[in-house]
Design a protein around this motif. Structure first.
Motif, PDB file in Angstrom:
ATOM      1  N   LYS A 195       1.065   6.921  -6.916  1.00  0.00           N
ATOM      2  CA  LYS A 195       0.106   7.962  -7.288  1.00  0.00           C
ATOM      3  C   LYS A 195       0.685   9.343  -7.071  1.00  0.00           C
ATOM      4  CE  LYS A 195      -4.344   5.813  -6.633  1.00  0.00           C
ATOM      5  NZ  LYS A 195      -5.213   5.414  -5.560  1.00  0.00           N
ATOM      6  N   ASP A 196       1.388   9.534  -5.962  1.00  0.00           N
ATOM      7  CA  ASP A 196       1.946  10.839  -5.637  1.00  0.00           C
ATOM      8  C   ASP A 196       3.231  10.657  -4.845  1.00  0.00           C
ATOM      9  OD1 ASP A 196       2.573  13.394  -4.944  1.00  0.00           O
ATOM     10  OD2 ASP A 196       0.674  13.853  -3.931  1.00  0.00           O
ATOM     11  N   MET A 233      -2.176   7.853   7.078  1.00  0.00           N
ATOM     12  CA  MET A 233      -3.146   7.146   6.234  1.00  0.00           C
ATOM     13  C   MET A 233      -3.199   5.658   6.529  1.00  0.00           C
ATOM     14  SD  MET A 233      -2.627   8.621   2.442  1.00  0.00           S
ATOM     15  CE  MET A 233      -1.761  10.124   2.236  1.00  0.00           C
ATOM     16  N   THR A 261       4.015  12.457  -1.425  1.00  0.00           N
ATOM     17  CA  THR A 261       3.385  12.160  -0.138  1.00  0.00           C
ATOM     18  C   THR A 261       4.484  11.893   0.896  1.00  0.00           C
ATOM     19  OG1 THR A 261       1.730  11.006  -1.456  1.00  0.00           O
ATOM     20  CG2 THR A 261       1.534  10.829   0.926  1.00  0.00           C
ATOM     21  N   GLU A 312       0.824  -1.207   0.000  1.00  0.00           N
ATOM     22  CA  GLU A 312       0.000   0.000   0.000  1.00  0.00           C
ATOM     23  C   GLU A 312       0.865   1.266   0.000  1.00  0.00           C
ATOM     24  OE1 GLU A 312      -3.315  -0.291   2.670  1.00  0.00           O
ATOM     25  OE2 GLU A 312      -4.349   1.369   1.661  1.00  0.00           O
ATOM     26  N   GLU A 354       1.510   1.785  -3.484  1.00  0.00           N
ATOM     27  CA  GLU A 354       0.315   2.301  -4.168  1.00  0.00           C
ATOM     28  C   GLU A 354       0.201   3.816  -3.967  1.00  0.00           C
ATOM     29  OE1 GLU A 354      -3.873   0.271  -4.602  1.00  0.00           O
ATOM     30  OE2 GLU A 354      -3.936   1.483  -2.800  1.00  0.00           O
ATOM     31  N   ILE A 355       0.471   4.260  -2.747  1.00  0.00           N
ATOM     32  CA  ILE A 355       0.372   5.696  -2.450  1.00  0.00           C
ATOM     33  C   ILE A 355       1.450   6.477  -3.189  1.00  0.00           C
ATOM     34  CG2 ILE A 355       0.586   7.431  -0.619  1.00  0.00           C
ATOM     35  CD1 ILE A 355      -0.546   5.263   1.310  1.00  0.00           C
ATOM     36  N   GLU A 363       2.581  11.714   6.287  1.00  0.00           N
ATOM     37  CA  GLU A 363       1.216  11.559   5.761  1.00  0.00           C
ATOM     38  C   GLU A 363       0.880  10.086   5.537  1.00  0.00           C
ATOM     39  OE1 GLU A 363       1.104  15.878   3.451  1.00  0.00           O
ATOM     40  OE2 GLU A 363       1.637  14.059   2.354  1.00  0.00           O
TER      41      GLU A 363
END
Lengths: 161, 386
Positions: free
Chosen positions: A10-11, A22, A14, A3, A6-7, A18
């Motif tokens: 995307k960006d 999350m 991050t 995960e 995955e984060i 953060e």
């Protein structure tokens, strides 16, 4: 682990803080996990997705997909000759494929002449290259999962129950 | 010209003015949206487009395409182990909203009472009222916005026929564990209530598995189980939902549906068939993980800036308390909108128990949520009572 990837995929901006929030993990454990992913090469590097069509004075504006037929070498297969090819800075991507040709290259240059001369002078002249087919790229719509246009505006009505 | 007394008696939406204010403003970060921020997964859109190209532009049978109903039946059997007969026990509706209206019209006689949690989604009261029923509100603030067997017991009186249950809930995000549902179902059975179970946010449950009420002993015969495609598959605009329930009620609902709606839009139904196929699951799981991450981000953030908020178990709403700010829900929402251009919904839009609360939707991308957090913090610093 998965995960976090995955984060970041995307960006990449991050922050560990953060991500920790999350995923309800400690900041330290996230930092350690990211370090580990970087060390093991799962995360190679962080970069920015640029829509080059909008960059006005981009020096390297022409791209071509080039099919390359090779003669494999005893003891090395395709790897050795592939390396000879992908080390050229003009080669942006290089894939070994099954099917009627062996390598697919993405080659970048400032104009058609530059790409053509790369193909005729550097690539085709290599010993194990049996032939090439060059396709100049006309327009890019989507690359590596990113659609190359500005994100649509939110089409939802601003307020609803 | 005179309009119907009944419609005239319907209370106007208390926040119409606020709505107009939001719509009229530019560059607002809206956390007031009750639908996913994702687009419908493309494989679903594509099958909708293909259906139009193929000339599927007609009515379907009143109950909905047989294939869709059969897929719904299989989906529920596979997922939860409950059997619904494709022919007799499933009705495809134009969104769950239509289904709720049909259900109340199908079961209510003039004066029958319906138990409705306060706060709750805005349509339960009006559809009950329009069907000739008498809404009986159950205040739930003291029980952390949950119905309990005790609350049911205490609100029973002559003529109570049905109860509305919604979980995970809009606007509170509250859901029920299997154990809590088992206790509740005891009360439902004891009082012979028909349960209108709105589980449209069911797939968006984060801390435990969602348990449909109908999986509990003795509940299938007295429950109308509502779900739809809107939230799970980000398909709000396609307007497709469904209701599963006892043959007698489904058949009565179909009777009304055939004259009022005729059928749900065929393109949406065909898209729904694609949605239930296995290859869509990946998208659903991805969206769910994203909502959960936003939840973990936004709830501690709200608490940190002084808006007390418990962890919602599902849906994509937070329902923090703003009591300490000295403002009421509407003042808060209006002030936040005018001064910081962030839209939230006053809790009172969902009932009197929403007093001192606001509904924040985290169906917004992370950059917007982060920015909204900063603006909220600034708003509180400048405007909250010390």
């Amino acid at each position: 682990m998965k995960e976090i990837l995955e984060i970041l995929e995307k960006d990449a901006r991050t922050t560990p803080e953060e991500i920790a929030k999350m995923l309800k993990k400690s900041v330290n454990s996230v930092k350690t996990a990211i370090k580990k992913l970087e060390k093991s090469g799962v995360i190679l590097k962080y970069k920015t997705v640029i829509n080059k069509e909008l960059v006005k004075d981009d020096k390297r504006n022409v791209r071509a997909l080039i099919e390359v037929k090779l003669t494999p070498q005893r003891g090395y297969g395709f790897d050795h000759i592939a390396e000879r090819i992908y080390r050229f800075s003009e080669v942006v991507s290089c894939y070994l494929l099954s099917g009627s040709y062996d390598l697919l290259l993405v080659v970048e240059g400032k104009d058609i002449q530059e790409v053509s001369s790369f193909v005729s002078e550097r690539l085709s002249t290599l010993d194990n290259v049996r032939g090439t087919v060059t396709h100049f790229l006309l327009k890019k719509y989507k690359e590596d999962g990113d659609i190359l246009k500005r994100a649509d505006r939110d089409k939802r009505i601003a307020i609803s129950f | 010209m005179e309009i119907s007394r009944k419609v005239e008696q319907m209370p106007p939406s208390g926040i119409r003015k606020f709505f107009d204010l939001v719509i009229g403003m530019k560059d607002v970060i809206s956390l007031g949206v009750g639908e996913p921020d994702f687009s419908t997964p493309w494989n679903i859109c594509e099958s909708g487009i293909f259906s139009i190209e193929e000339g599927y532009t007609s009515y379907t049978s009143n109950k909905g395409l047989y294939e869709l109903r059969s897929d719904i039946s299989n989906y529920i059997r596979r997922r939860y182990g409950v059997n619904y007969d494709t022919e007799k026990e499933i009705l495809v509706t134009t969104g769950v909203s239509e289904g709720l209206d049909l259900a109340l019209r199908a079961i209510i006689n003039p004066g029958d009472k319906v138990l409705i949690p306060d706060p709750s989604y805005v349509s339960y009261y009006p559809v009950t009222f329009l069907a000739g029923g008498r809404p009986v509100f159950i205040k739930t603030k003291k029980t952390d916005f949950k119905l309990t067997p005790d609350l049911i017991d205490r609100h029973m009186s002559k003529g109570v026929k049905a109860v509305v249950l919604n979980y995970p809930a809009n606007p509170t995000g509250v859901s029920y564990t299997k154990k809590e549902l088992a206790e509740l179902s005891g009360a439902f059975i004891k009082h012979k209530l028909i349960v209108i179970s709105d589980e449209v946010y069911g797939e968006l449950t984060y801390d435990f598995e969602h348990t449909p009420l109908v999986t509990l002993k003795g509940m299938k015969d007295r429950t109308l189980y509502f779900d739809g495609f809107s939230k799970t598959f980000a398909m709000t605009g396609w307007r497709v939902g469904f209701c599963c329930g006892p043959e007698k009620i489904i058949s009565a609902m179909t009777k009304v549906h055939q004259y009022t709606m005729l059928c749900a839009p065929i393109m949406g139904q065909i898209a729904g068939i694609e949605a239930l196929k296995n290859n869509t699951k990946r998208h659903v799981m991805e969206m769910k993980r994203e909502y959960k991450r936003r939840r973990e981000f936004i709830i501690p953030r709200l608490n940190a800036i002084g808006l007390k908020c418990s962890m919602p178990e599902g849906a994509f709403y937070a329902f923090p308390s703003i009591e300490k700010t000295g403002m009421d829900s509407c003042e808060f929402a209006e002030g936040l909108l005018k001064k910081e251009k962030v839209a939230v919904i006053p809790g009172t839009a969902f009932g009197s128990e929403g007093k001192g609360r606001i509904r924040i939707s985290y169906a917004s991308n992370m950059p917007d949520l982060k920015e909204a957090g900063l603006r909220l913090e600034r708003f509180l610093r400048k405007n909250a009572q010390k």
